[in-house]
Design a protein around this motif. Structure first.
Motif, PDB file in Angstrom:
ATOM      1  N   SER A   1     -18.094  87.336  16.145  1.00 10.10           N
ATOM      2  CA  SER A   1     -17.854  86.119  16.572  1.00 10.10           C
ATOM      3  C   SER A   1     -17.109  86.354  17.894  1.00 10.10           C
ATOM      4  O   SER A   1     -17.493  85.577  18.825  1.00 10.10           O
ATOM      5  CB  SER A   1     -16.984  85.220  15.869  1.00 10.10           C
ATOM      6  OG  SER A   1     -17.974  84.871  14.604  1.00 10.10           O
ATOM      7  N   LYS A   2     -16.215  87.088  17.921  1.00 13.38           N
ATOM      8  CA  LYS A   2     -15.489  87.256  19.106  1.00 13.38           C
ATOM      9  C   LYS A   2     -15.994  88.304  20.152  1.00 13.38           C
ATOM     10  O   LYS A   2     -16.005  87.898  21.333  1.00 13.38           O
ATOM     11  CB  LYS A   2     -13.950  87.774  18.482  1.00 13.38           C
ATOM     12  CG  LYS A   2     -13.230  86.965  17.777  1.00 13.38           C
ATOM     13  CD  LYS A   2     -12.620  85.830  18.553  1.00 13.38           C
ATOM     14  CE  LYS A   2     -11.871  84.757  17.699  1.00 13.38           C
ATOM     15  NZ  LYS A   2     -11.340  83.561  18.115  1.00 13.38           N
ATOM     16  N   VAL A   3     -16.458  89.330  19.771  1.00 13.04           N
ATOM     17  CA  VAL A   3     -16.772  90.301  20.628  1.00 13.04           C
ATOM     18  C   VAL A   3     -18.365  89.982  21.223  1.00 13.04           C
ATOM     19  O   VAL A   3     -18.376  90.250  22.354  1.00 13.04           O
ATOM     20  CB  VAL A   3     -16.991  91.598  19.923  1.00 13.04           C
ATOM     21  CG1 VAL A   3     -17.886  92.073  18.850  1.00 13.04           C
ATOM     22  CG2 VAL A   3     -16.909  92.699  20.928  1.00 13.04           C
TER      23      VAL A   3
ATOM     24  N   ILE B   1     -23.426  83.603  16.537  1.00 11.54           N
ATOM     25  CA  ILE B   1     -24.487  84.618  16.051  1.00 11.54           C
ATOM     26  C   ILE B   1     -24.281  84.549  14.514  1.00 11.54           C
ATOM     27  O   ILE B   1     -25.268  85.059  13.706  1.00 11.54           O
ATOM     28  CB  ILE B   1     -24.164  85.982  16.622  1.00 11.54           C
ATOM     29  CG1 ILE B   1     -25.245  87.206  15.915  1.00 11.54           C
ATOM     30  CG2 ILE B   1     -22.860  86.506  16.071  1.00 11.54           C
ATOM     31  CD1 ILE B   1     -25.320  88.402  16.833  1.00 11.54           C
ATOM     32  N   ARG B   2     -23.265  84.302  13.937  1.00 12.56           N
ATOM     33  CA  ARG B   2     -22.988  84.027  12.311  1.00 12.56           C
ATOM     34  C   ARG B   2     -23.270  85.524  11.755  1.00 12.56           C
ATOM     35  O   ARG B   2     -23.930  85.528  10.817  1.00 12.56           O
ATOM     36  CB  ARG B   2     -23.752  83.035  11.657  1.00 12.56           C
ATOM     37  CG  ARG B   2     -23.538  81.584  12.125  1.00 12.56           C
ATOM     38  CD  ARG B   2     -21.967  81.260  12.730  1.00 12.56           C
ATOM     39  NE  ARG B   2     -20.963  81.445  11.543  1.00 12.56           N
ATOM     40  CZ  ARG B   2     -19.898  81.697  11.600  1.00 12.56           C
ATOM     41  NH1 ARG B   2     -19.306  82.277  12.910  1.00 12.56           N
ATOM     42  NH2 ARG B   2     -19.077  81.910  10.548  1.00 12.56           N
ATOM     43  N   VAL B   3     -22.862  86.371  12.314  1.00 11.51           N
ATOM     44  CA  VAL B   3     -22.872  87.756  11.525  1.00 11.51           C
ATOM     45  C   VAL B   3     -21.140  88.299  11.554  1.00 11.51           C
ATOM     46  O   VAL B   3     -20.469  88.568  12.370  1.00 11.51           O
ATOM     47  CB  VAL B   3     -23.588  89.005  12.210  1.00 11.51           C
ATOM     48  CG1 VAL B   3     -23.703  90.234  11.536  1.00 11.51           C
ATOM     49  CG2 VAL B   3     -25.029  88.316  12.345  1.00 11.51           C
TER      50      VAL B   3
ATOM     51  N   VAL C   1      -4.178  88.637   5.361  1.00 15.06           N
ATOM     52  CA  VAL C   1      -3.456  89.114   6.631  1.00 15.06           C
ATOM     53  C   VAL C   1      -4.161  89.394   7.790  1.00 15.06           C
ATOM     54  O   VAL C   1      -5.135  89.523   7.855  1.00 15.06           O
ATOM     55  CB  VAL C   1      -2.357  90.243   6.401  1.00 15.06           C
ATOM     56  CG1 VAL C   1      -1.232  89.847   5.694  1.00 15.06           C
ATOM     57  CG2 VAL C   1      -3.142  91.310   5.826  1.00 15.06           C
ATOM     58  N   THR C   2      -3.705  89.253   9.116  1.00 19.97           N
ATOM     59  CA  THR C   2      -4.334  89.650  10.496  1.00 19.97           C
ATOM     60  C   THR C   2      -3.375  90.619  11.121  1.00 19.97           C
ATOM     61  O   THR C   2      -2.823  90.389  11.947  1.00 19.97           O
ATOM     62  CB  THR C   2      -4.342  88.310  11.150  1.00 19.97           C
ATOM     63  OG1 THR C   2      -3.296  87.667  11.339  1.00 19.97           O
ATOM     64  CG2 THR C   2      -5.500  87.594  10.792  1.00 19.97           C
ATOM     65  N   PRO C   3      -3.433  91.865  10.648  1.00 23.62           N
ATOM     66  CA  PRO C   3      -2.407  92.689  11.158  1.00 23.62           C
ATOM     67  C   PRO C   3      -2.783  93.426  12.428  1.00 23.62           C
ATOM     68  O   PRO C   3      -1.735  93.344  13.035  1.00 23.62           O
ATOM     69  CB  PRO C   3      -2.867  94.086  10.377  1.00 23.62           C
ATOM     70  CG  PRO C   3      -3.630  93.540   9.234  1.00 23.62           C
ATOM     71  CD  PRO C   3      -4.333  92.435   9.351  1.00 23.62           C
TER      72      PRO C   3
HETATM   73  C1  PLP Z   1      -8.372  84.736  12.509  1.00 26.10           C
HETATM   74  C2  PLP Z   1      -9.752  84.695  12.457  1.00 26.10           C
HETATM   75  N1  PLP Z   1     -10.668  85.080  11.804  1.00 26.10           N
HETATM   76  C3  PLP Z   1     -11.783  85.058  12.027  1.00 26.10           C
HETATM   77  C4  PLP Z   1     -12.584  84.304  12.835  1.00 26.10           C
HETATM   78  C5  PLP Z   1     -13.874  84.495  12.904  1.00 26.10           C
HETATM   79  O1  PLP Z   1     -14.755  83.490  11.848  1.00 26.10           O
HETATM   80  P1  PLP Z   1     -16.198  83.607  11.635  1.00 26.10           P
HETATM   81  O2  PLP Z   1     -16.507  85.082  11.656  1.00 26.10           O
HETATM   82  O3  PLP Z   1     -16.392  82.858  10.551  1.00 26.10           O
HETATM   83  O4  PLP Z   1     -16.489  83.098  13.228  1.00 26.10           O
HETATM   84  C6  PLP Z   1     -11.570  83.598  13.754  1.00 26.10           C
HETATM   85  C7  PLP Z   1     -12.340  82.902  14.734  1.00 26.10           C
HETATM   86  O5  PLP Z   1     -11.960  81.866  15.460  1.00 26.10           O
HETATM   87  C8  PLP Z   1     -10.274  83.696  13.426  1.00 26.10           C
HETATM   88  O6  PLP Z   1      -9.523  83.104  14.505  1.00 26.10           O
END
Ligand code: PLP
Length: 450
Positions: A283-285, A290-292, A217-219
């Protein structure tokens, strides 16, 4: 030869050297260069060479799993939802500072930086991260419970491998995150698509008769529907997971981006029965390359997860982890989060305002006030795949909502990312987008003839 064929001497020498390196000719002292007696194995004569047409007709020789995985219409550029092609703006990232911190690590090198990452990753990073997660996400943890990974994909892979066996059931939000889906499919798990409503994942009475091994889930911000899971739904889910012995994988990928109101605590923080694995990412912030990322696992899973991570994935990047630890410790991370949150909040508000004013009333905007994307919901008669293709022709990169569904799509719409777009491009781009969507609605609408 150079004179004979009219080219430079260097070209001839380079050609000879290349033939020599590839084994087509042999240089013999005293007798010059001659054609080799045996040709290299990979040298096919012309009659054996295959044209592109021939190879496309051949079986690809992949495993059944490989075939299934690579035939699915996923795309690596899903990572950054562009909205306008080529308009990614990473200028908000503090490059100079980041470079300085990395240099500092290499100026004072430790042998650990050259080694594999052991014990779940760089200890000072796990310590500052634990503090950050405790304060901002109400995660209940000690630093040992954190494992630093190469991002959410790797975290999910580890969970799938260590917590489930082939053909075990995994509940997935439907529509849901394609990246998680690929990992579960790559591990031969059976996906059970679960509907999502305005309160998040919404299992039906029939779903509740099943016994999933994993629940993904993505709450804090459902991907892609842009809704936040309500507290009541969180409690129900935790209750249910505990009753059937399922693991909840909580993907908290963009929780830093909440633009109004107080964030709801993480599911992990509400859980008293140790059923939640918490997954985070930089990844987002920070930036996706960076792949961490990291996992927070219950205490009794720490050792097996450390072993699994080390033996299956062989992690490293200790110097990056050290630079990141400094970045957080020195307060730069919090400052960066504040900065990008303000910036993306502005982008979201501008996009929302422009689209709301310009879209036809039959198109509806999602409204979570969070994250880096939103959804334009469309009437059922629209073809969102066609619309996304039409958009691409006009350099607008939006995703059809139907592509995120596991089972046949329940609703139509397009997912629009705005986080990485320069602020001054938002209004003109949104205007073009609204125009395109409106044209599509008008063109596909079939009036009912009485
Ligand atoms: C729902 C969701 N989870 C995680 C990630 C990030 O994944 P990662 O950490 O493998 O870059 C993303 C990136 O688009 C996403 O959309």
């Amino acid at each position: 030869m150079a004179v004979e064929i009219g080219c430079s001497r260097n070209t001839v020498i380079a050609a000879y050297e290349q033939l020599l390196a590839e084994g087509y000719v042999e240089a013999r002292i005293g007798s010059g260069t001659v054609v080799a007696d045996t040709l290299p194995n990979f040298a096919l004569d012309n009659s054996q060479q295959l044209s592109d047409e021939d190879t496309s007709a051949m079986p690809r020789n992949l495993s059944k799993r490989g075939d299934k995985l690579t035939n699915l219409p996923a795309d690596s550029h899903f990572e950054i939802q562009e909205f306008i092609q080529g308009a990614n703006d990473f200028s908000v990232f503090p490059y100079k500072l980041w470079q300085k911190l990395q240099n500092k690590c290499w100026r004072e090198p430790q042998s650990a930086f050259m080694d594999y990452a052991r014990k779940g990753g760089y200890a000072p990073l796990r310590e500052v991260l634990a503090e950050y997660l405790r304060v901002t996400r109400s995660v209940r943890l000690s630093p040992e419970q954190i494992l630093i990974t190469a991002g959410t994909q790797q975290s999910l892979d580890l969970c799938a491998r260590l917590l489930a066996d082939a053909h075990d059931m995994v509940w997935m939000e439907n529509p849901g995150y394609w990246g998680a889906r690929r990992i579960f499919e790559a591990n031969d798990l059976n996906l059970r698509p679960i509907e999502v409503d305005k309160d998040g994942i919404s299992p039906s009475p029939v779903d509740l008769q099943t016994t999933p091994r994993l629940i993904y889930v993505t709450p804090s911000h459902q991907y892609p529907l842009d809704v936040v899971m309500s507290l009541t739904r969180r409690r129900l889910l935790l209750e249910y997971a505990a009753s059937v012995g399922a693991w909840i994988l909580e993907d908290d990928y963009d929780s830093e981006f909440r633009y109004r109101g107080r964030p709801i605590a993480s599911l992990q923080g509400l859980d008293h029965r140790n059923r939640v694995i918490y997954l985070g990412t930089f990844s987002k912030v920070l930036y996706p390359g960076i792949r961490v990322g990291y996992l927070v696992v219950p205490q009794d899973l720490v050792e097996p997860f450390r072993t699994g991570l080390a033996d299956i994935h062989r992690p490293g990047q200790m110097a990056v982890q050290a630079a990141l630890a400094h970045f957080i410790q020195l307060g730069h991370f919090s400052a960066h989060v504040r900065n990008v949150r303000a910036r993306y909040g502005q982008s979201r508000a501008l996009l929302q305002y422009t689209l709301q004013n310009q879209l036809l009333s039959s198109a509806r905007l999602s409204n979570a006030d969070a994250g880096l994307h939103m959804v334009i919901h469309l009437p059922d008669f629209c073809d969102d795949v066609k619309l996304a293709t039409e958009a691409r022709l006009e350099q607008i990169d939006i995703r059809p909502l139907s592509a995120y569904y596991i089972a046949p799509p329940a609703t139509r719409g397009v997912v629009v990312g705005y986080g990485y777009m320069p602020l001054n491009e938002i209004v003109p781009a949104a205007t073009r987008l609204a125009d395109l969507v409106n044209r599509h609605i008008v063109a596909t609408h079939q009036p009912v003839l009485l």
